[in-house]
Design a protein around this motif. Structure first.
Motif, PDB file in Angstrom:
ATOM      1  N   PRO A  76     -15.030  -2.039 -19.406  1.00  0.00           N
ATOM      2  CA  PRO A  76     -13.854  -1.314 -19.737  1.00  0.00           C
ATOM      3  C   PRO A  76     -13.782  -0.037 -18.660  1.00  0.00           C
ATOM      4  CG  PRO A  76     -15.849  -0.928 -21.034  1.00  0.00           C
ATOM      5  CD  PRO A  76     -16.197  -2.273 -20.196  1.00  0.00           C
ATOM      6  N   SER A 106     -12.513   3.259 -19.708  1.00  0.00           N
ATOM      7  CA  SER A 106     -12.248   4.111 -20.944  1.00  0.00           C
ATOM      8  C   SER A 106     -12.525   5.772 -20.694  1.00  0.00           C
ATOM      9  CB  SER A 106     -12.940   3.725 -22.193  1.00  0.00           C
ATOM     10  OG  SER A 106     -14.607   3.436 -21.772  1.00  0.00           O
ATOM     11  N   PRO A 125      -8.384   4.537 -17.963  1.00  0.00           N
ATOM     12  CA  PRO A 125      -7.405   3.233 -17.501  1.00  0.00           C
ATOM     13  C   PRO A 125      -6.439   3.568 -16.499  1.00  0.00           C
ATOM     14  CG  PRO A 125      -7.330   3.622 -20.141  1.00  0.00           C
ATOM     15  CD  PRO A 125      -8.017   4.729 -19.174  1.00  0.00           C
ATOM     16  N   ARG A 134     -11.925   9.670 -19.297  1.00  0.00           N
ATOM     17  CA  ARG A 134     -10.731  10.316 -19.589  1.00  0.00           C
ATOM     18  C   ARG A 134     -10.404  11.168 -18.291  1.00  0.00           C
ATOM     19  NH1 ARG A 134     -10.961  12.793 -25.350  1.00  0.00           N
ATOM     20  NH2 ARG A 134     -12.156  10.965 -26.336  1.00  0.00           N
ATOM     21  N   LYS A 183      -6.684  -1.664 -18.688  1.00  0.00           N
ATOM     22  CA  LYS A 183      -7.881  -1.007 -19.327  1.00  0.00           C
ATOM     23  C   LYS A 183      -9.328  -1.774 -18.873  1.00  0.00           C
ATOM     24  CE  LYS A 183      -4.605  -0.187 -23.063  1.00  0.00           C
ATOM     25  NZ  LYS A 183      -4.270  -0.163 -24.512  1.00  0.00           N
ATOM     26  N   GLU A 184      -9.264  -2.513 -18.095  1.00  0.00           N
ATOM     27  CA  GLU A 184     -10.557  -3.169 -17.731  1.00  0.00           C
ATOM     28  C   GLU A 184     -10.672  -4.000 -16.662  1.00  0.00           C
ATOM     29  OE1 GLU A 184     -11.218  -5.362 -21.367  1.00  0.00           O
ATOM     30  OE2 GLU A 184      -9.842  -7.177 -20.960  1.00  0.00           O
TER      31      GLU A 184
END
Length: 221
Positions: A217, A219, A107, A221, A194-195
């Motif tokens: 998405p 998502s 994100p 890390r 977030k998308e």
């Protein structure tokens, strides 16, 4: 984080360009184009951003500006195709390619601030520019892998969130520039995207309407 630090990491040229304007131009004077698909970066509008937008819009609520609703705020990343030039199968393939390409992108924490704009619009700069550009480039590569004729925009990329469009030409910029200058010290707002969204954009008389077709998405890390 202080507002000074926020301003230091934003694209300072946004305000500088606007301060140099002598006159405004009608954003809507350009010929209307067919509906088109775009990559947008969308995000929830937290109360502090909503308050910042409203304060700025109140200050520039001149008759020659059309103000955007909170629900329309977004960051444009890239153009994909005009509606009649691409098939549903191609769009679905672009979606699959984009999901795969973005699976390791986390994100994006975005800072929105530094009010400025162009002769035809007023908006906030968005940062970090490098990470936003990386997402734009990733989505662009995914698009071109499926649809190499995509009418992408090759102009210099300045991530921004528009809050108003000018609806008249040959209007002196003095009043608008002065209003924006008074707002230059406002605290910026942080949001998390977030998308990414593939949207279908339609131009209306003095506004835009867009619908999210699908989301990608972020998502990692």
């Amino acid at each position: 984080m202080s507002s000074k630090h926020h301003e230091s990491i934003l694209d300072s040229t946004n305000g500088e360009r606007f301060r140099k304007l002598q006159s405004l131009t009608n954003h809507w004077r350009r010929p209307a184009t067919p509906r088109a698909y775009y990559w947008y970066l969308t995000f929830d509008i937290p109360p502090h951003l909503r308050s910042l937008v409203r304060r700025c819009q109140e200050a520039i609520s001149f008759p020659y500006y059309d103000l955007l609703a909170d629900s329309d705020l977004h960051l444009t990343l890239d153009r994909i195709a005009f509606e009649g030039n691409i098939t549903l199968d191609q769009l679905n393939s672009i979606k699959a390619a984009a999901i795969n390409a973005c699976e390791e992108i986390p994100p994006l924490n975005i800072t929105i601030g530094s009010l400025g704009g162009t002769s035809g619009a007023i908006g906030f700069s968005a940062s970090p520019i490098g990470k936003i550009r990386h997402l734009r480039d990733t989505l662009r590569e995914a698009t071109l892998s499926i649809y190499p004729d995509a009418p992408i925009k090759d102009s210099e990329f300045h991530p921004h969130v528009t809050i108003a469009y000018c609806n008249a030409s040959d209007v002196s910029a003095t009043q608008a520039v002065a209003a924006v200058e008074k707002l230059s010290g406002l605290t910026c707002a942080d949001v998390t995207a977030k998308e990414g969204a593939l949207v279908l954009l339609e131009r209306r008389k003095r506004s835009y309407s867009w619908e999210a077709i699908f989301h990608i998405p972020l998502s990692g890390r």
